[in-house]
Design an enzyme around this catalytic site. Structure first.
Site, PDB file in Angstrom:
ATOM      1  N   ARG A 151      -5.136  -3.505 -22.429  1.00  0.00           N
ATOM      2  CA  ARG A 151      -4.974  -2.654 -23.617  1.00  0.00           C
ATOM      3  C   ARG A 151      -5.011  -3.492 -24.901  1.00  0.00           C
ATOM      4  O   ARG A 151      -5.536  -3.052 -25.927  1.00  0.00           O
ATOM      5  CB  ARG A 151      -3.671  -1.856 -23.539  1.00  0.00           C
ATOM      6  CG  ARG A 151      -3.707  -0.712 -22.519  1.00  0.00           C
ATOM      7  CD  ARG A 151      -2.593   0.300 -22.788  1.00  0.00           C
ATOM      8  NE  ARG A 151      -2.488   1.313 -21.762  1.00  0.00           N
ATOM      9  CZ  ARG A 151      -3.289   2.374 -21.633  1.00  0.00           C
ATOM     10  NH1 ARG A 151      -4.295   2.545 -22.471  1.00  0.00           N
ATOM     11  NH2 ARG A 151      -3.108   3.262 -20.675  1.00  0.00           N
ATOM     12  N   ASP A 169       0.810  -1.230   0.000  1.00  0.00           N
ATOM     13  CA  ASP A 169       0.000   0.000   0.000  1.00  0.00           C
ATOM     14  C   ASP A 169       0.847   1.287   0.000  1.00  0.00           C
ATOM     15  O   ASP A 169       0.350   2.341  -0.365  1.00  0.00           O
ATOM     16  CB  ASP A 169      -0.926   0.037   1.219  1.00  0.00           C
ATOM     17  CG  ASP A 169      -1.896  -1.137   1.245  1.00  0.00           C
ATOM     18  OD1 ASP A 169      -1.984  -1.865   0.235  1.00  0.00           O
ATOM     19  OD2 ASP A 169      -2.570  -1.328   2.278  1.00  0.00           O
TER      20      ASP A 169
HETATM   21  O1  F6P Z   1      -1.641  -5.420   3.444  1.00  0.00           O
HETATM   22  C1  F6P Z   1      -2.351  -4.462   2.768  1.00  0.00           C
HETATM   23  C2  F6P Z   1      -3.503  -5.090   2.049  1.00  0.00           C
HETATM   24  O2  F6P Z   1      -3.056  -5.957   1.031  1.00  0.00           O
HETATM   25  C3  F6P Z   1      -4.466  -4.069   1.461  1.00  0.00           C
HETATM   26  O3  F6P Z   1      -4.043  -3.602   0.217  1.00  0.00           O
HETATM   27  C4  F6P Z   1      -5.738  -4.866   1.432  1.00  0.00           C
HETATM   28  O4  F6P Z   1      -6.873  -4.047   1.522  1.00  0.00           O
HETATM   29  C5  F6P Z   1      -5.640  -5.703   2.652  1.00  0.00           C
HETATM   30  O5  F6P Z   1      -4.277  -5.867   2.929  1.00  0.00           O
HETATM   31  C6  F6P Z   1      -6.288  -7.042   2.511  1.00  0.00           C
HETATM   32  O6  F6P Z   1      -6.218  -7.687   3.723  1.00  0.00           O
HETATM   33  P1  F6P Z   1      -6.547  -9.210   3.936  1.00  0.00           P
HETATM   34  O7  F6P Z   1      -5.411 -10.006   3.380  1.00  0.00           O
HETATM   35  O8  F6P Z   1      -6.685  -9.369   5.404  1.00  0.00           O
HETATM   36  O9  F6P Z   1      -7.796  -9.505   3.165  1.00  0.00           O
END
Ligand code: F6P
Length: 317
Positions: free
Chosen positions: A154, A127
């Site tokens: 694309r 992120d």
């Molecule tokens: O670690 C960040 C992240 O990958 C975010 O981008 C995403 O929203 C979240 O974790 C997803 O979390 P989980 O693996 O608990 O579903």
């Protein structure tokens, strides 16, 4: 010196490369390294595992984490401090190498500081949303994964024109990842949770782009409010068919890019040296283009929102 490696929160590409690099430096330097399975939950239960160097070398470029992670906030439990001390004492562990994203670092580091458990953390999340560092390990690989998806979109969009393509990225509540992908891929529009937009504006922009270029590419973050209604309403308001691609967790598990493998190794080297020098608590951060050791915890505030000028530029505002 004996270090326990703990992976907390979401995994990220580059973690395996960093574990491998740290284990190699430490073992070649005569130190001992073990890994905790299942994050801090496993560490508190003493679930420690030896690191198999040949397996690590083989998996070092892959996504995920060879040491299982956990999102369980076990360190908030009343007996956590005592259990941590007991596990460290029983296993002769001198310090910890912690991998974690925004939530993990904000929550875990102040506790480790209060409890006097020496630790160095590496900010790891696709992120790129951690305040105090300009970069988090894994972000580049997740961007590259999305760029490959864009190439495919694309290709098919050019072959059968007249459609809007929406590409949904991970990123949680923050839009840094989607913005970076939209920027690099030349998307026609980008939607982020931090900034509101009018659906009529998007419909008009998509219509104009489709008329000019044959199709429109819209990148968006998974947590943009009301995605279902956008997907339903946009074709109605624009009069153009819409096709939706969600990258999902395949993006998080991408192979580590050249940049992430390099950063992973440099972060591990800094972490190992700092622990050897007796640092009590620190985080390896990228600041002004250089990896540095930030002593102490990370800021508790959120990172500044994604670059608004870039957001406007991509959206033609
Ligand atoms: O670690 C960040 C992240 O990958 C975010 O981008 C995403 O929203 C979240 O974790 C997803 O979390 P989980 O693996 O608990 O579903």
């Amino acid at each position: 010196m004996k270090t326990a490696i703990v992976v907390s929160g979401g995994d990220a590409p580059g973690i395996n490369a960093a574990i491998e690099a740290f284990a190699r430096l430490a073992q070649d330097g005569g130190d001992h390294v073990v890994g905790a399975q299942d994050g801090f939950a496993g560490l508190l239960e003493g679930r420690l595992t030896e690191l198999d160097r040949s397996l690590l070398s083989r998996l070092s470029g892959g996504g995920g984490s060879i040491l299982r992670s956990s999102r369980e906030p076990v360190l908030s439990q009343p007996e956590a401090a005592e259990r941590l001390r007991a596990v460290m004492r029983a296993n002769d562990i001198d310090n910890l190498l912690v991998f974690g994203g925004d939530g993990s670092l904000k929550h875990v580091l102040p506790l480790l500081e209060r409890w006097g458990a020496p630790a160095v953390a590496l900010p790891t999340t696709i992120d790129n949303d951690v305040a105090g560092t300009d970069y988090t390990l894994g972000h580049d690989s997740a961007c590259n994964y999305a760029l490959q998806a864009v190439e495919g979109i694309r290709a098919t969009a050019g072959a059968l024109p007249g459609r809007i393509f929406m590409l949904e990225t991970l990123g949680g509540h923050t839009g840094y990842l989607a913005l970076a992908i939209a920027h690099a891929s030349g998307a026609d529009a980008v939607l982020l949770p931090e900034y509101e937009f009018e659906l009529d504006w998007l419909a008009q922009r998509a219509r104009r782009v489709v008329q000019r270029a044959g199709y429109a590419l819209v990148a968006l973050c998974e947590f943009v409010p009301g995605i279902d209604s956008i997907v339903e309403e946009l074709p109605r308001r624009s009069g153009i068919r819409l096709r939706y691609t969600a990258l999902g967790h395949a993006q998080r598990g991408a192979d580590a890019s050249h940049y992430d493998r390099t950063v992973a190794r440099d972060m591990s080297r800094l972490a190992w040296r700092a622990l050897q020098d007796g640092l009590r608590l620190g985080v390896v951060a990228l600041q002004d283009g250089r990896l540095t050791m930030r002593e102490g915890t990370m800021p508790l505030h959120d990172k500044a929102p994604p670059d608004y000028d870039l957001y406007q530029q991509i959206n033609g505002l």
